[in-house]
Design a protein around this motif. Structure first.
Motif, short mmCIF file in Angstrom:
data_model
loop_
_atom_site.label_atom_id
_atom_site.label_comp_id
_atom_site.label_asym_id
_atom_site.label_seq_id
_atom_site.Cartn_x
_atom_site.Cartn_y
_atom_site.Cartn_z
N UNK A 1 34.85 17.62 7.76
CA UNK A 1 33.68 18.31 7.23
C UNK A 1 34.08 19.48 6.33
N UNK A 2 35.26 19.39 5.74
CA UNK A 2 35.81 20.48 4.94
C UNK A 2 34.85 20.90 3.83
N UNK A 3 34.75 22.21 3.66
CA UNK A 3 33.92 22.80 2.62
C UNK A 3 34.72 23.93 1.98
N UNK A 4 34.76 23.97 0.65
CA UNK A 4 35.52 25.02 -0.03
C UNK A 4 34.96 26.41 0.25
N UNK A 5 33.66 26.51 0.44
CA UNK A 5 33.02 27.79 0.72
C UNK A 5 32.14 27.65 1.97
N UNK A 6 32.76 27.53 3.13
CA UNK A 6 31.98 27.29 4.35
C UNK A 6 31.26 28.55 4.83
N UNK A 7 30.16 28.34 5.53
CA UNK A 7 29.46 29.46 6.16
C UNK A 7 30.26 29.99 7.34
N UNK A 8 31.04 29.12 7.95
CA UNK A 8 31.89 29.50 9.07
C UNK A 8 33.11 28.60 9.07
N UNK A 9 34.20 29.09 9.61
CA UNK A 9 35.44 28.33 9.66
C UNK A 9 35.50 27.51 10.94
N UNK A 10 36.09 26.32 10.89
CA UNK A 10 36.22 25.52 12.11
C UNK A 10 37.26 26.10 13.05
N UNK A 11 37.20 25.70 14.32
CA UNK A 11 38.20 26.10 15.30
C UNK A 11 39.39 25.16 15.16
N UNK A 12 40.49 25.67 14.65
CA UNK A 12 41.64 24.83 14.31
C UNK A 12 42.42 24.40 15.55
N UNK A 13 43.29 23.41 15.34
CA UNK A 13 44.16 22.98 16.43
C UNK A 13 45.09 24.12 16.86
N UNK A 14 45.49 24.96 15.90
CA UNK A 14 46.36 26.09 16.23
C UNK A 14 45.70 27.05 17.21
N UNK A 15 44.37 27.12 17.19
CA UNK A 15 43.64 27.98 18.12
C UNK A 15 43.41 27.30 19.47
N UNK A 16 43.46 25.98 19.47
CA UNK A 16 43.18 25.23 20.69
C UNK A 16 44.44 24.86 21.47
N UNK A 17 45.57 24.83 20.79
CA UNK A 17 46.84 24.46 21.43
C UNK A 17 47.82 25.59 21.19
N UNK A 18 48.13 26.36 22.25
CA UNK A 18 48.93 27.58 22.07
C UNK A 18 49.77 27.83 23.32
N UNK A 19 50.67 28.79 23.19
CA UNK A 19 51.47 29.23 24.33
C UNK A 19 50.99 30.62 24.74
N UNK A 20 50.65 30.76 26.02
CA UNK A 20 50.17 32.02 26.57
C UNK A 20 51.14 32.49 27.65
N UNK A 21 50.95 33.71 28.06
CA UNK A 21 51.80 34.23 29.15
C UNK A 21 51.33 33.70 30.50
N UNK A 22 50.07 33.94 30.82
CA UNK A 22 49.50 33.54 32.11
C UNK A 22 48.15 32.89 31.84
N UNK A 23 47.96 31.70 32.33
CA UNK A 23 46.71 30.98 32.05
C UNK A 23 45.55 31.48 32.89
#
Length: 267
Positions: free
Chosen positions: A185-207
């Motif tokens: 659904x890519x848009x060059x000028x979106x009203x809002x940005x999608x939640x990327x895979x980088x935000x959904x798959x990450x390394x944290x200290x304590x879950x």
């Protein structure tokens, strides 16, 4: 610059879209530097977790040798798949601000000290340093050999080593999980940005600590006006196309199946 789409192209797109949809797939008409092309796409199956937050706190309880093996695995796994830690990210700064400047009128002195200690840990202390360590450090050039030669001391270590052994297929792979971060659904000028895979798959200290809870709250709040990127495979169609698009590539499904087992085991 917007590309002009002729009526003929629109009609062709509608005809192809009907055919593709009947096959359970989707079709986009996309622009590559002024050249239009058809892109067939389909999503892969997400795993059981909403967010794939890989915790590292458990390595603090491991013996030095196994700790170095796990840190090396994390390092290689992250680099090969385009995964990052939460250190120095915008939502992390927000979470720290919430724990620093939020309203905590009902807490007692002990609770306040614990909260301040946690903030310190994530800003430049224990949590930050461990996350930085797994990002930067690799102790073994031949990780498979180190895993195979490690002598397990108990049942937990046996299970962990087996999961690391299974996870080796996601290291030195031709594709990374972030490779599948296609936005249909890519848009060059979106009203809002999608939640990327980088935000959904990450390394944290304590879950399970309050800092991660704030990160999850930030994510849930942001996605209310947005949408999640789900791993997808794509197939560009041209007059020279001589094969049928299928989802034969199961890397995301295998990745999430292993990740489900790994995160469940170490939490």
């Amino acid at each position: 610059m917007n590309t002009v789409v002729s009526e003929g192209i629109v009609n062709l797109y509608n005809e192809m879209n009907d055919l593709v949809n009947k096959s359970g797939m989707y079709l986009n008409l996309e622009d590559d530097n002024g050249c239009l092309y058809f892109n067939v796409w389909n999503t892969h199956t997400w795993g059981e977790y909403t967010l794939y937050y890989f915790p590292v706190k458990f390595v603090e309880e491991l013996n030095p040798t196994l700790r170095r093996i796990v840190i090396t695995f994390y390092h290689d796994f992250m680099k090969e798949n385009g995964i990052t830690t939460i250190n120095d990210e915008a939502d992390m700064d927000w979470a720290i601000d919430m724990l620093t400047e939020g309203c905590y009128e009902d807490e007692d002195a002990k609770e306040r000290r614990a909260r301040e200690k946690l903030v310190k840990s994530y800003k430049d202390g224990r949590a930050y340093k461990l996350l930085d360590r797994v990002w930067r450090k690799s102790y073994y050039k031949n990780l498979p050999k180190a895993i195979e030669e490690y002598e397990c001391k108990n049942g937990f270590e046996q299970g962990l080593i087996e999961l690391l052994r299974r996870g080796l297929e996601f290291i030195k792979t031709e594709k990374a999980i972030m490779y599948y971060g296609y936005d249909p659904f890519y848009d060059e000028e979106p009203d809002y940005l999608p939640m990327t895979l980088e935000q959904q798959i990450r390394v944290v200290y304590d879950s399970d600590d309050i800092m991660t809870e704030h990160l999850i709250d930030f994510y849930n709040s942001s996605r209310q006006e947005s949408y999640d990127i789900i791993p997808a495979s794509t197939f560009a169609v041209s007059p020279k196309t001589d094969k049928v698009f299928t989802l034969e590539d199961t890397y995301p499904e295998r990745f999430f199946k292993w990740a489900d087992d790994f995160i469940h085991y170490i939490r």
